[in-house]
Design a protein around this motif. Structure first.
Motif, mmCIF file in Angstrom:
data_model
loop_
_atom_site.group_PDB
_atom_site.id
_atom_site.type_symbol
_atom_site.label_atom_id
_atom_site.label_comp_id
_atom_site.label_asym_id
_atom_site.label_seq_id
_atom_site.Cartn_x
_atom_site.Cartn_y
_atom_site.Cartn_z
ATOM 1 N N ARG A 231 0.606 -1.592 0.137
ATOM 2 C CA ARG A 231 -0.231 -0.133 0.257
ATOM 3 C C ARG A 231 0.933 1.412 -0.018
ATOM 4 O O ARG A 231 0.152 2.353 -0.730
ATOM 5 N N TRP B 158 -10.568 -3.273 7.410
ATOM 6 C CA TRP B 158 -11.351 -2.521 6.228
ATOM 7 C C TRP B 158 -12.838 -2.476 5.915
ATOM 8 O O TRP B 158 -13.252 -2.706 4.695
ATOM 9 N N GLN C 95 -15.772 -7.106 -1.002
ATOM 10 C CA GLN C 95 -17.148 -7.989 -2.384
ATOM 11 C C GLN C 95 -16.091 -8.858 -2.769
ATOM 12 O O GLN C 95 -15.265 -8.801 -2.947
ATOM 13 N N LEU D 113 -12.038 -8.005 -2.298
ATOM 14 C CA LEU D 113 -11.737 -6.430 -2.681
ATOM 15 C C LEU D 113 -12.606 -6.097 -2.011
ATOM 16 O O LEU D 113 -13.352 -5.585 -1.413
ATOM 17 N N TRP D 114 -11.601 -4.682 -1.449
ATOM 18 C CA TRP D 114 -11.646 -4.578 -0.113
ATOM 19 C C TRP D 114 -10.995 -2.780 -0.804
ATOM 20 O O TRP D 114 -10.073 -2.609 -1.680
ATOM 21 N N ARG D 115 -11.546 -1.500 -0.112
ATOM 22 C CA ARG D 115 -11.556 -0.513 -0.490
ATOM 23 C C ARG D 115 -11.048 0.560 0.520
ATOM 24 O O ARG D 115 -11.487 0.255 1.607
ATOM 25 N N GLU E 239 -9.019 3.764 1.431
ATOM 26 C CA GLU E 239 -8.679 4.631 1.400
ATOM 27 C C GLU E 239 -8.602 4.919 -0.163
ATOM 28 O O GLU E 239 -9.735 4.030 -0.595
ATOM 29 N N GLU E 240 -7.671 5.740 -0.697
ATOM 30 C CA GLU E 240 -7.414 4.998 -2.341
ATOM 31 C C GLU E 240 -7.514 4.650 -2.961
ATOM 32 O O GLU E 240 -7.423 4.008 -4.231
ATOM 33 N N ARG E 241 -6.986 3.895 -2.412
ATOM 34 C CA ARG E 241 -6.911 1.724 -3.280
ATOM 35 C C ARG E 241 -8.042 0.769 -3.494
ATOM 36 O O ARG E 241 -8.079 0.914 -1.306
ATOM 37 N N TRP E 242 -7.384 -0.217 -4.004
ATOM 38 C CA TRP E 242 -7.710 -1.615 -3.845
ATOM 39 C C TRP E 242 -7.406 -2.308 -3.097
ATOM 40 O O TRP E 242 -6.185 -2.150 -2.938
ATOM 41 N N ASP F 178 -9.293 1.008 -10.475
ATOM 42 C CA ASP F 178 -10.691 0.536 -10.059
ATOM 43 C C ASP F 178 -11.318 -0.393 -11.362
ATOM 44 O O ASP F 178 -10.843 -0.826 -12.337
#
Length: 145
Positions: free
Chosen positions: A14, A75, A79, A112-114, A116-119, A143
């Motif tokens: 990250r 986190w 998904q 898949l997790w979000r 902050e600004e990253r997956w 994305d």
């Protein structure tokens, strides 16, 4: 490696800058906007009765479950993102951006997790039925298509 070590690896990814050009090693691939890394690998399961294959599948499943739970604890709920349609779209000639093209060619779904600004992605890959299972993780700013 332990689940805590896997989380540490994901945290390092990250924070790591993305390279301007694709870079591949035996254990990882990176490119503009993404990093993918192998966290664990099962041993080969060549035995006559097939029990080694079952043992390897159980081993990787347990590690995957522990990793997804640890990332979920940190986190939130993931998904579960199916990649089957991406694979079909790529085979039909559509250009699928990385890392999603590589992901769709190595597994049928990812967690898949979000963050902050990253997956964040976690998945199990197996290139061929006779290959070992690989526990994989990744970080991307791209994305899902």
């Amino acid at each position: 490696m332990t689940t805590a070590e896997h989380l540490d690896t994901i945290d390092r990814l990250r924070a790591k800058d993305f390279p301007p050009e694709p870079v591949q090693t035996v254990d990882s691939s990176s490119g503009p906007g993404f990093h993918l890394i192998r966290l664990a690998r099962t041993q080969h399961f060549w035995d006559d009765d097939g029990s080694g294959r079952i043992e390897a599948a159980g081993q990787i499943s347990a590690e995957y479950g522990a990793l997804t739970q640890a990332v979920t604890d940190r986190w939130g709920e993931p998904q579960v993102f199916s990649l089957g349609s991406l694979l079909e779209r790529g085979l039909d000639g559509e250009e699928i951006p990385e890392p999603w093209d590589e992901l769709s060619n190595s597994t049928d779904h990812v967690h898949l997790w979000r963050a902050e600004e990253r997956w964040l992605v976690a998945y199990v890959a197996q290139w061929d039925s006779e290959d070992p299972y690989l526990l994989m993780a990744g970080v991307t700013v791209i994305d899902p298509p």
